[in-house]
Design an enzyme around this catalytic site. Structure first.
Site, short mmCIF file in Angstrom:
data_model
loop_
_atom_site.label_atom_id
_atom_site.label_comp_id
_atom_site.label_asym_id
_atom_site.label_seq_id
_atom_site.Cartn_x
_atom_site.Cartn_y
_atom_site.Cartn_z
N CYS A 103 -1.99 3.95 -6.16
CA CYS A 103 -1.42 2.48 -5.53
C CYS A 103 0.18 2.29 -6.24
O CYS A 103 0.42 2.84 -7.40
CB CYS A 103 -2.44 1.42 -6.11
N CYS A 154 -4.69 -0.72 -1.81
CA CYS A 154 -4.96 0.94 -1.85
C CYS A 154 -6.48 1.15 -2.20
O CYS A 154 -6.98 0.22 -2.78
CB CYS A 154 -4.23 1.67 -2.82
N CYS A 205 0.90 -1.29 0.10
CA CYS A 205 -0.13 0.09 -0.01
C CYS A 205 0.82 1.31 0.01
O CYS A 205 2.16 1.27 -0.26
CB CYS A 205 -0.86 -0.01 1.18
#
Length: 136
Positions: free
Chosen positions: A89, A81, A8
């Site tokens: 992302c 994300c 992430c």
């Protein structure tokens, strides 16, 4: 044994919880680590509290850059994300299998303590459900 990298942006909440869940639910079939494209440098304490409250040992996670894993091979890379929030992302290059699980960032939750805890619990349950489906 399957090696999984969870990515992430900040590597403080979602990827930390997914890493712990994968390692717990994978029961030795998977080894999971997590990282971020712009790590915050700390693990959100509510991520750890949420995992503990649900009986998942978080181990000793740390917020780290994906650069730490640049020379390693993985069977799967999962990004967590939130596309709905227009969050960018990280993109993991290479031939590795990839999955994206759009997941809201509980660190951005506002409101009462109960509201914020509920946001962390919601993310925990979303990730747990996706991981259980993946491992089935």
């Amino acid at each position: 044994m399957e090696r999984i990298l969870v990515l992430c942006t900040g590597n403080s909440c979602r990827s930390i919880m997914a890493e712990a869940l994968l390692n717990h639910l994978g029961r030795g079939r998977v080894v999971s680590v997590s990282a971020g494209s712009r790590p915050t440098g700390h693990v959100h304490p509510l991520s750890l509290a949420t995992l503990n409250r649900h009986g998942i040992d978080p181990g000793q996670p740390r917020s780290q850059s994906w650069d730490a894993f640049a020379d390693q091979n993985f069977d799967l890379v999962i990004t967590v994300c939130d596309q709905a929030a227009a969050e960018i992302c990280p993109v993991f290059l290479g031939p590795t299998k990839k999955l994206h699980w759009s997941t809201p960032d509980p660190a951005k939750a506002t409101g009462t303590d109960a509201d914020i805890q509920a946001a962390f619990d919601d993310v925990f349950h979303q990730l747990k459900h996706r991981i259980e489906e993946y491992l089935a």
